[in-house]
Design a protein around this motif. Structure first.
Motif, PDB file in Angstrom:
ATOM      1  N   SER A  54      29.326 -29.839   5.237  1.00  0.00           N
ATOM      2  CA  SER A  54      29.614 -28.408   5.321  1.00  0.00           C
ATOM      3  C   SER A  54      30.970 -28.077   4.698  1.00  0.00           C
ATOM      4  O   SER A  54      31.117 -27.067   4.016  1.00  0.00           O
ATOM      5  CB  SER A  54      29.591 -27.942   6.773  1.00  0.00           C
ATOM      6  N   ILE A  55      31.958 -28.917   4.928  1.00  0.00           N
ATOM      7  CA  ILE A  55      33.287 -28.685   4.352  1.00  0.00           C
ATOM      8  C   ILE A  55      33.238 -28.811   2.834  1.00  0.00           C
ATOM      9  O   ILE A  55      33.823 -28.010   2.108  1.00  0.00           O
ATOM     10  CB  ILE A  55      34.318 -29.654   4.978  1.00  0.00           C
ATOM     11  N   ARG A  56      32.493 -29.809   2.330  1.00  0.00           N
ATOM     12  CA  ARG A  56      32.356 -29.974   0.882  1.00  0.00           C
ATOM     13  C   ARG A  56      31.687 -28.756   0.259  1.00  0.00           C
ATOM     14  O   ARG A  56      32.148 -28.228  -0.755  1.00  0.00           O
ATOM     15  CB  ARG A  56      31.566 -31.231   0.554  1.00  0.00           C
ATOM     16  N   LEU A  58      31.617 -25.751   1.495  1.00  0.00           N
ATOM     17  CA  LEU A  58      32.547 -24.629   1.612  1.00  0.00           C
ATOM     18  C   LEU A  58      33.542 -24.632   0.460  1.00  0.00           C
ATOM     19  O   LEU A  58      33.792 -23.593  -0.169  1.00  0.00           O
ATOM     20  CB  LEU A  58      33.284 -24.690   2.956  1.00  0.00           C
ATOM     21  N   PHE A  59      34.116 -25.792   0.149  1.00  0.00           N
ATOM     22  CA  PHE A  59      35.083 -25.856  -0.946  1.00  0.00           C
ATOM     23  C   PHE A  59      34.422 -25.592  -2.294  1.00  0.00           C
ATOM     24  O   PHE A  59      35.026 -24.963  -3.172  1.00  0.00           O
ATOM     25  CB  PHE A  59      35.820 -27.198  -0.950  1.00  0.00           C
ATOM     26  N   GLU A  60      33.182 -26.042  -2.465  1.00  0.00           N
ATOM     27  CA  GLU A  60      32.475 -25.736  -3.712  1.00  0.00           C
ATOM     28  C   GLU A  60      32.254 -24.237  -3.860  1.00  0.00           C
ATOM     29  O   GLU A  60      32.441 -23.668  -4.944  1.00  0.00           O
ATOM     30  CB  GLU A  60      31.127 -26.463  -3.753  1.00  0.00           C
ATOM     31  N   ARG A  61      31.870 -23.583  -2.769  1.00  0.00           N
ATOM     32  CA  ARG A  61      31.659 -22.124  -2.810  1.00  0.00           C
ATOM     33  C   ARG A  61      32.965 -21.388  -3.070  1.00  0.00           C
ATOM     34  O   ARG A  61      32.998 -20.418  -3.814  1.00  0.00           O
ATOM     35  CB  ARG A  61      31.032 -21.651  -1.507  1.00  0.00           C
ATOM     36  N   LEU A  62      34.052 -21.837  -2.424  1.00  0.00           N
ATOM     37  CA  LEU A  62      35.347 -21.197  -2.670  1.00  0.00           C
ATOM     38  C   LEU A  62      35.796 -21.391  -4.122  1.00  0.00           C
ATOM     39  O   LEU A  62      36.358 -20.483  -4.735  1.00  0.00           O
ATOM     40  CB  LEU A  62      36.403 -21.755  -1.714  1.00  0.00           C
ATOM     41  N   TRP A  63      35.538 -22.567  -4.671  1.00  0.00           N
ATOM     42  CA  TRP A  63      35.883 -22.852  -6.066  1.00  0.00           C
ATOM     43  C   TRP A  63      35.121 -21.911  -6.995  1.00  0.00           C
ATOM     44  O   TRP A  63      35.697 -21.291  -7.880  1.00  0.00           O
ATOM     45  CB  TRP A  63      35.566 -24.305  -6.381  1.00  0.00           C
ATOM     46  N   ASP A  64      33.816 -21.816  -6.781  1.00  0.00           N
ATOM     47  CA  ASP A  64      32.997 -20.938  -7.606  1.00  0.00           C
ATOM     48  C   ASP A  64      33.404 -19.475  -7.426  1.00  0.00           C
ATOM     49  O   ASP A  64      33.475 -18.722  -8.390  1.00  0.00           O
ATOM     50  CB  ASP A  64      31.512 -21.106  -7.269  1.00  0.00           C
TER      51      ASP A  64
END
Length: 100
Positions: A54-56, A58-64
């Motif tokens: 879930s954390i990974r 989340l960071f991918e979504r924030l990056w995008d």
């Protein structure tokens, strides 16, 4: 002078002193804060059973989202600049010179 020691836990009660209040009140506050933080984390998309994935994600979504935001911000900048820059330029050209 007022005696403000009546609200403080008894110095002999080590558990109350350690917890920062009565155990029942501390337990209630911890449960309430856990539920509130859980709601916020669920809104962000975290799953308690698979927290690392879930954390990974989340960071991918924030990056995008970050790069999409920059592209959108550029468009807003251009749209606003079409109005702001000419008005600023006209105000500078037609403003009265100030004493020097």
């Amino acid at each position: 002078m007022r005696d403000d020691t009546r609200n403080l836990p008894a110095s002999g009660d080590g558990l109350t002193r350690f917890l920062g209040g009565s155990p029942l009140a501390v337990l209630f506050r911890l449960v309430l804060m856990s539920v509130l933080v859980g709601v916020v984390l669920a809104a962000v998309g975290l799953d308690p059973w698979n927290i690392l994935v879930s954390i990974r994600i989340l960071f991918e979504r924030l990056w995008d989202l970050g790069f999409d935001t920059i592209a959108g911000l550029w468009r807003y900048f251009l749209l606003g600049a079409v109005i702001v820059i000419p008005i600023w330029l006209l105000s500078r050209v037609f403003s009265s010179p100030r004493g020097r």
